[in-house]
Write a protein that holds these residues in place. Structure first.
Motif, PDB file in Angstrom:
ATOM      1  N   GLY A 173       0.817  -1.353   0.050  1.00  0.00           N
ATOM      2  CA  GLY A 173      -0.076   0.100  -0.139  1.00  0.00           C
ATOM      3  C   GLY A 173       0.777   1.258  -0.070  1.00  0.00           C
ATOM      4  N   GLY A 174       0.164   2.494  -0.388  1.00  0.00           N
ATOM      5  CA  GLY A 174       0.862   3.603  -0.281  1.00  0.00           C
ATOM      6  C   GLY A 174       1.743   3.986  -1.420  1.00  0.00           C
ATOM      7  N   GLN A 175       2.202   5.306  -1.609  1.00  0.00           N
ATOM      8  CA  GLN A 175       3.132   5.636  -2.614  1.00  0.00           C
ATOM      9  C   GLN A 175       2.236   5.860  -3.880  1.00  0.00           C
ATOM     10  OE1 GLN A 175       6.810   2.922  -2.526  1.00  0.00           O
ATOM     11  NE2 GLN A 175       7.695   5.012  -2.444  1.00  0.00           N
ATOM     12  N   THR A 176       1.255   6.367  -3.880  1.00  0.00           N
ATOM     13  CA  THR A 176       0.071   6.425  -5.009  1.00  0.00           C
ATOM     14  C   THR A 176       0.571   6.754  -6.270  1.00  0.00           C
ATOM     15  OG1 THR A 176      -1.555   6.734  -2.914  1.00  0.00           O
ATOM     16  CG2 THR A 176      -2.176   6.857  -5.268  1.00  0.00           C
ATOM     17  N   GLU A 177       1.634   7.715  -6.189  1.00  0.00           N
ATOM     18  CA  GLU A 177       1.901   8.033  -7.698  1.00  0.00           C
ATOM     19  C   GLU A 177       2.528   6.942  -8.030  1.00  0.00           C
ATOM     20  OE1 GLU A 177       2.048  10.307  -5.110  1.00  0.00           O
ATOM     21  OE2 GLU A 177       0.439  11.239  -6.148  1.00  0.00           O
ATOM     22  N   ARG A 178       3.307   6.215  -7.468  1.00  0.00           N
ATOM     23  CA  ARG A 178       3.973   5.286  -7.837  1.00  0.00           C
ATOM     24  C   ARG A 178       3.197   3.876  -8.461  1.00  0.00           C
ATOM     25  NH1 ARG A 178       8.665   1.461  -5.778  1.00  0.00           N
ATOM     26  NH2 ARG A 178       9.995   1.561  -7.486  1.00  0.00           N
ATOM     27  N   GLN A 179       2.225   3.772  -7.598  1.00  0.00           N
ATOM     28  CA  GLN A 179       1.180   2.871  -7.830  1.00  0.00           C
ATOM     29  C   GLN A 179       0.672   2.955  -9.236  1.00  0.00           C
ATOM     30  OE1 GLN A 179      -0.594   0.221  -5.829  1.00  0.00           O
ATOM     31  NE2 GLN A 179       0.584   1.034  -3.999  1.00  0.00           N
ATOM     32  N   ILE A 180       0.512   4.145  -9.530  1.00  0.00           N
ATOM     33  CA  ILE A 180      -0.153   4.727 -10.884  1.00  0.00           C
ATOM     34  C   ILE A 180       0.780   4.484 -12.177  1.00  0.00           C
ATOM     35  CG2 ILE A 180      -1.050   6.703 -12.217  1.00  0.00           C
ATOM     36  CD1 ILE A 180      -2.339   7.843  -9.478  1.00  0.00           C
ATOM     37  N   GLN A 181       1.974   4.863 -11.748  1.00  0.00           N
ATOM     38  CA  GLN A 181       3.060   4.710 -12.786  1.00  0.00           C
ATOM     39  C   GLN A 181       2.982   3.244 -13.033  1.00  0.00           C
ATOM     40  OE1 GLN A 181       6.454   6.980 -13.088  1.00  0.00           O
ATOM     41  NE2 GLN A 181       6.394   5.940 -15.042  1.00  0.00           N
ATOM     42  N   MET A 182       3.074   2.510 -12.141  1.00  0.00           N
ATOM     43  CA  MET A 182       3.271   0.849 -12.391  1.00  0.00           C
ATOM     44  C   MET A 182       2.019   0.359 -13.019  1.00  0.00           C
ATOM     45  SD  MET A 182       6.403  -0.020 -11.435  1.00  0.00           S
ATOM     46  CE  MET A 182       6.889   1.680 -11.678  1.00  0.00           C
ATOM     47  N   ILE A 183       0.941   0.896 -12.873  1.00  0.00           N
ATOM     48  CA  ILE A 183      -0.353   0.547 -13.542  1.00  0.00           C
ATOM     49  C   ILE A 183      -0.366   0.957 -14.970  1.00  0.00           C
ATOM     50  CG2 ILE A 183      -2.647   0.813 -13.766  1.00  0.00           C
ATOM     51  CD1 ILE A 183      -2.999   1.163 -10.656  1.00  0.00           C
ATOM     52  N   GLN A 184       0.324   1.837 -15.153  1.00  0.00           N
ATOM     53  CA  GLN A 184       0.467   2.622 -16.639  1.00  0.00           C
ATOM     54  C   GLN A 184       1.545   1.819 -17.303  1.00  0.00           C
ATOM     55  OE1 GLN A 184       0.314   6.836 -16.244  1.00  0.00           O
ATOM     56  NE2 GLN A 184      -1.108   6.495 -17.750  1.00  0.00           N
ATOM     57  N   ASP A 185       2.723   1.490 -16.607  1.00  0.00           N
ATOM     58  CA  ASP A 185       3.566   0.924 -17.492  1.00  0.00           C
ATOM     59  C   ASP A 185       3.773  -0.657 -17.414  1.00  0.00           C
ATOM     60  OD1 ASP A 185       4.702   3.357 -17.514  1.00  0.00           O
ATOM     61  OD2 ASP A 185       6.001   3.078 -16.078  1.00  0.00           O
ATOM     62  N   PHE A 186       3.127  -1.284 -16.277  1.00  0.00           N
ATOM     63  CA  PHE A 186       3.104  -2.992 -16.400  1.00  0.00           C
ATOM     64  C   PHE A 186       1.879  -3.472 -16.713  1.00  0.00           C
ATOM     65  CE2 PHE A 186       6.145  -3.162 -12.477  1.00  0.00           C
ATOM     66  CZ  PHE A 186       7.323  -2.813 -13.311  1.00  0.00           C
ATOM     67  N   GLU A 187       0.706  -2.537 -16.994  1.00  0.00           N
ATOM     68  CA  GLU A 187      -0.575  -2.965 -17.504  1.00  0.00           C
ATOM     69  C   GLU A 187      -1.087  -4.083 -17.081  1.00  0.00           C
ATOM     70  OE1 GLU A 187       0.236  -2.859 -21.845  1.00  0.00           O
ATOM     71  OE2 GLU A 187      -0.299  -0.836 -22.085  1.00  0.00           O
ATOM     72  N   PRO A 188      -1.350  -3.955 -15.643  1.00  0.00           N
ATOM     73  CA  PRO A 188      -2.033  -5.462 -14.829  1.00  0.00           C
ATOM     74  C   PRO A 188      -3.362  -5.581 -15.364  1.00  0.00           C
ATOM     75  CG  PRO A 188      -1.852  -3.425 -13.377  1.00  0.00           C
ATOM     76  CD  PRO A 188      -0.996  -2.986 -14.614  1.00  0.00           C
ATOM     77  N   ASP A 189      -3.868  -6.574 -15.130  1.00  0.00           N
ATOM     78  CA  ASP A 189      -5.406  -6.890 -15.576  1.00  0.00           C
ATOM     79  C   ASP A 189      -6.181  -6.766 -14.385  1.00  0.00           C
ATOM     80  OD1 ASP A 189      -5.114  -8.196 -18.340  1.00  0.00           O
ATOM     81  OD2 ASP A 189      -3.505  -9.047 -17.069  1.00  0.00           O
ATOM     82  N   THR A 190      -5.558  -6.848 -13.193  1.00  0.00           N
ATOM     83  CA  THR A 190      -6.344  -7.157 -11.830  1.00  0.00           C
ATOM     84  C   THR A 190      -5.708  -6.129 -10.760  1.00  0.00           C
ATOM     85  OG1 THR A 190      -7.101  -9.430 -12.261  1.00  0.00           O
ATOM     86  CG2 THR A 190      -7.092  -8.605  -9.864  1.00  0.00           C
ATOM     87  N   ILE A 191      -6.396  -5.564  -9.839  1.00  0.00           N
ATOM     88  CA  ILE A 191      -5.854  -4.806  -8.918  1.00  0.00           C
ATOM     89  C   ILE A 191      -6.314  -5.484  -7.472  1.00  0.00           C
ATOM     90  CG2 ILE A 191      -7.597  -2.985  -9.122  1.00  0.00           C
ATOM     91  CD1 ILE A 191      -5.042  -1.187  -8.041  1.00  0.00           C
TER      92      ILE A 191
END
Ligand code: DLL
Length: 447
Positions: A173-191
């Motif tokens: 949890g936490g570091q919300t900006e980083r979470q967003i970056q990873m969602i954009q770069d790694f393109e996960p299907d599920t959170i």
């Protein structure tokens, strides 16, 4: 069915289900009785606290002849675990304990739980089962934003997703900006995260100019705190994904005690091959209630080795419903709240989830709110602080505040003050969100 958008996630292929998921109700109950008899004997023989509790109550494992006999056995409480701190309730020697977790506990000592290798394996199986039911596929990339560490959410979800065969991104949890970056770069299907943290992430995306509906995410498996159907709708529309519920608690295992099927979205199925649930009257615990009746959820583990738990009082309020997508297992209704989270305001009982339900039906109001209780003149006062939606005008906010106040009065019966505040001004969570701020005790302490 309750979907805000066409299904992006699809039901599990029946060929991939565990054999127990396909059992009839009768088969499940037959299995439960065998496992229950074994567990009760195992706990009695190995854990001194259970030996004493059963002896004091005048019951013996031999008395368990049918499932209903469980009601003769005493309850286990958080206090029992605290008194046995740290390892007093473990049923195996420490060399057989492969992992320890602990729940923070707002007061006093944390409660400590342990797992054998076999327990970890079964836990992984049940989390995998829950994720699969919620539409996660073995080919998916899974962004896990539950907190890693002593909290069971992070590692519990992690091993379950791995067991399902997914690619796991262990964000914590936490570091919300980083979470967003990873969602954009790694393109996960599920959170995987708490519902309020997903809201925080979506808000932060919007603020950064990213459309939360544009990500690769197809589904979210959310739990660890109460949330409502209104919140499901909010999140599904906001992020264009399917949101399903996952329930659990550390004392009973962790996440994956129950999981929701994406094709029905009608409440989490309790994995009854491993847990026997009961609903009791929280005010008269001699009464076990019928299916469909609201009360406190109680669990007995059926397969746990390191920490068998007999009739554990969860304090979670809900009801048991018949199985649907998994007909052999019962479902639990949404948790409306916890007995110990209930606000008693001038004699009226109130839960944050009731406010969430009402507020989210008013277009100018956002799901970001907190409840403050004060006692200015010997009388308790409730103030609902709630953020307006960015697009809401000040006139709309005045109307919305009046509407919320009146709906709370009509549906819950309490008078309160509503303060509509600016977007982004209330605390955000990266895990379990605190909704209630009880300022009465603070005022008393200072007096
Ligand atoms: O919250 C385990 C968990 C982690 C469940 C991740 C789901 C996802 P504890 O920290 O021991 O364990 O807190 C357990 O959280 O008694 C409920 O009050 C609440 N809770 C958990 N899941 C849900 C849910 C984890 N789906 C306590 N809906 C429980 C409502 C939930 N409340």
């Amino acid at each position: 069915m309750n979907t805000a958008s066409p299904l992006k996630a699809t039901a599990a292929d029946p060929a991939t289900l565990d054999p127990e998921e396909l059992m009839s109700r009768e088969e499940i109950e037959t299995l439960q009785l065998v496992r229950l008899q074994e567990t009760v004997r195992y706990a009695y023989e190995r854990v001194p606290l259970y030996t004493k509790k059963f002896d004091d109550a005048g019951v013996h494992p031999d008395d368990l002849k049918e499932l209903a006999d469980l009601a003769k056995f005493p309850y286990t409480t958080k206090e029992d675990l605290r008194q046995s701190y740290p390892f007093g309730m473990f049923a195996v020697p420490m060399e057989q304990v492969a992992r320890i977790h602990a729940s923070s506990g707002t007061t006093g000592r944390p409660t400590v739980v342990g797992y054998t290798k076999g327990d970890l394996d079964r836990w992984g199986t049940l989390v995998a089962r829950s994720l699969r039911a919620s539409g996660v596929k073995s080919s998916y990339k899974v962004h896990n934003a539950y907190g890693y560490g002593l909290f069971t959410g992070g590692l519990g979800a992690h091993f379950g997703a791995e067991k399902l065969g997914c690619t796991v991104i262990p964000m914590s949890g936490g570091q919300t900006e980083r979470q967003i970056q990873m969602i954009q770069d790694f393109e996960p299907d599920t959170i995987l995260c708490t519902p309020t943290y997903l809201l925080t992430i979506a808000d932060a995306m919007a603020k950064a100019g990213i459309d939360p509906r544009s990500t690769s995410l197809k589904n979210a498996v959310l739990g660890a705190e109460p949330w409502t159907e209104e919140m499901r709708h909010e999140l599904e529309v906001l992020l264009d994904l399917d949101a399903c519920d996952i329930y659990g608690l550390s004392e009973v295992m962790g996440p994956g005690v129950a999981g929701e099927c994406v094709e029905t979205k009608d409440g989490a199925h309790i994995w009854e091959d491993h847990f026997r649930p009961e609903i009791i009257d929280p005010f008269d615990d001699t009464r076990v209630l019928q299916d469909g009746e609201h009360g406190e959820l109680v669990f007995t583990s059926l397969t746990k080795e390191a920490l068998p738990i007999i009739r554990y009082r969860t304090h979670d309020l809900t009801r048991l419903l018949p199985g649907t997508a998994r007909p052999g297992m019962r479902r639990m209704g949404r948790i409306t709240g916890r007995n110990d989270d209930m606000i008693i305001l001038r004699g009226v009982n109130l839960f944050p989830s009731q406010i969430e339900e009402i507020a989210l039906r008013i277009p100018a109001l956002s799901p970001h709110f907190q409840l403050e209780i004060t006692r200015p003149d010997r009388m308790d006062e409730l103030t609902v602080k709630i953020e307006r939606r960015t697009e809401a005008s000040s006139e709309e906010c005045i109307g919305a505040a009046a509407e919320l106040r009146s709906q709370i009065k009509i549906h819950i019966g309490s008078s309160c003050t509503v303060n509509v505040v600016e977007p982004g001004s209330l605390a955000r969570s990266s895990g379990k969100l605190r909704r209630i701020y009880d300022l009465r005790k603070k005022a008393e302490a200072q007096a």
